[in-house]
Design a protein around this motif. Sequence first.
Motif, mmCIF file in Angstrom:
data_model
loop_
_atom_site.group_PDB
_atom_site.id
_atom_site.type_symbol
_atom_site.label_atom_id
_atom_site.label_comp_id
_atom_site.label_asym_id
_atom_site.label_seq_id
_atom_site.Cartn_x
_atom_site.Cartn_y
_atom_site.Cartn_z
ATOM 1 N N TYR A 5 51.826 -77.292 35.551
ATOM 2 C CA TYR A 5 51.214 -77.284 36.872
ATOM 3 C C TYR A 5 51.997 -78.200 37.801
ATOM 4 O O TYR A 5 52.608 -79.169 37.378
ATOM 5 C CB TYR A 5 49.733 -77.682 36.819
ATOM 6 N N ILE A 6 51.982 -77.847 39.088
ATOM 7 C CA ILE A 6 52.715 -78.595 40.104
ATOM 8 C C ILE A 6 51.819 -79.711 40.624
ATOM 9 O O ILE A 6 50.701 -79.464 41.068
ATOM 10 C CB ILE A 6 53.158 -77.671 41.247
ATOM 11 N N LYS A 7 52.318 -80.921 40.550
ATOM 12 C CA LYS A 7 51.541 -82.066 40.994
ATOM 13 C C LYS A 7 51.793 -82.381 42.466
ATOM 14 O O LYS A 7 50.865 -82.639 43.218
ATOM 15 C CB LYS A 7 51.903 -83.277 40.132
ATOM 16 N N ASN A 8 53.073 -82.351 42.892
ATOM 17 C CA ASN A 8 53.401 -82.727 44.258
ATOM 18 C C ASN A 8 54.831 -82.310 44.555
ATOM 19 O O ASN A 8 55.564 -81.871 43.689
ATOM 20 C CB ASN A 8 53.259 -84.240 44.426
ATOM 21 N N ALA A 21 59.848 -79.829 43.320
ATOM 22 C CA ALA A 21 58.469 -80.012 42.888
ATOM 23 C C ALA A 21 58.436 -80.910 41.661
ATOM 24 O O ALA A 21 59.341 -80.868 40.824
ATOM 25 C CB ALA A 21 57.828 -78.677 42.563
ATOM 26 N N ILE A 22 57.392 -81.707 41.557
ATOM 27 C CA ILE A 22 57.141 -82.502 40.369
ATOM 28 C C ILE A 22 56.175 -81.697 39.506
ATOM 29 O O ILE A 22 55.074 -81.356 39.945
ATOM 30 C CB ILE A 22 56.539 -83.877 40.732
ATOM 31 N N VAL A 23 56.593 -81.374 38.286
ATOM 32 C CA VAL A 23 55.859 -80.449 37.430
ATOM 33 C C VAL A 23 55.476 -81.149 36.129
ATOM 34 O O VAL A 23 56.306 -81.828 35.518
ATOM 35 C CB VAL A 23 56.740 -79.212 37.131
ATOM 36 N N THR A 53 65.829 -79.581 36.938
ATOM 37 C CA THR A 53 67.012 -80.392 37.190
ATOM 38 C C THR A 53 67.003 -81.724 36.464
ATOM 39 O O THR A 53 68.062 -82.191 36.049
ATOM 40 C CB THR A 53 67.179 -80.661 38.695
ATOM 41 N N ALA A 54 65.845 -82.369 36.319
ATOM 42 C CA ALA A 54 65.812 -83.700 35.719
ATOM 43 C C ALA A 54 64.398 -84.057 35.281
ATOM 44 O O ALA A 54 63.439 -83.380 35.647
ATOM 45 C CB ALA A 54 66.306 -84.737 36.720
ATOM 46 N N ALA A 60 56.856 -85.899 33.254
ATOM 47 C CA ALA A 60 57.023 -84.856 34.268
ATOM 48 C C ALA A 60 58.479 -84.415 34.374
ATOM 49 O O ALA A 60 59.389 -85.079 33.883
ATOM 50 C CB ALA A 60 56.533 -85.358 35.619
ATOM 51 N N LEU A 61 58.666 -83.282 35.051
ATOM 52 C CA LEU A 61 59.986 -82.722 35.312
ATOM 53 C C LEU A 61 60.168 -82.504 36.802
ATOM 54 O O LEU A 61 59.193 -82.309 37.533
ATOM 55 C CB LEU A 61 60.147 -81.378 34.593
#
Length: 71
Positions: A5-8, A21-23, A53-54, A60-61
């Motif tokens: 899920y996408i947090k922000n 996106a922070i996932v 990417t990182a 989180a990713l």
Amino acid sequence: MIEAYIKNYRRGRNTVNPRFAIVYPKEEVNLDTLIGHSAILKWKDRTIKGKVTARHGSKALRVFFKNSFPG
């Protein structure tokens, strides 16, 4: 396939980057193995492709999407 899920958005103090996106993954996986893989965002009838990417911290990713997504 791993659901997440996408947090922000990726953001700084004064800047928001809507293509990043922070996932957070819903299940526990080794995050280092997911870097470089593709990501797909399904939003109603749209599909937006991206790339992991990182890492972002320990849980989180960071995902870069080719187009900015709604929300």
